[in-house]
Scaffold this motif. Sequence first.
Motif: not given
Length: 77
Positions: A12-18
């Motif tokens: 979720q942390d990665i996807l939030a910035d992608m």
Amino acid sequence: MTSPSKIDQIVQDILADMPLKEKAAIANLDEDKVPYLQYAFDICVRNQLGKGDEMGKDVMHRIWEVLQETHRVRCVK
């Protein structure tokens, strides 16, 4: 072994910035192409969390699974 909830949080942390363009590109990969992206995630996870290759594999596959459900391009009739 890393817990599934920890992997989900990382995803979720990665996807939030992608960016959306990257999400759609990953979502539309065939599953057999996912390992090509794994190397970058392995390095990122190892550098940030001190974990090995298995964690990167788990994170990358989970990202792909999530994006398959939410960002896959589908034909609309």
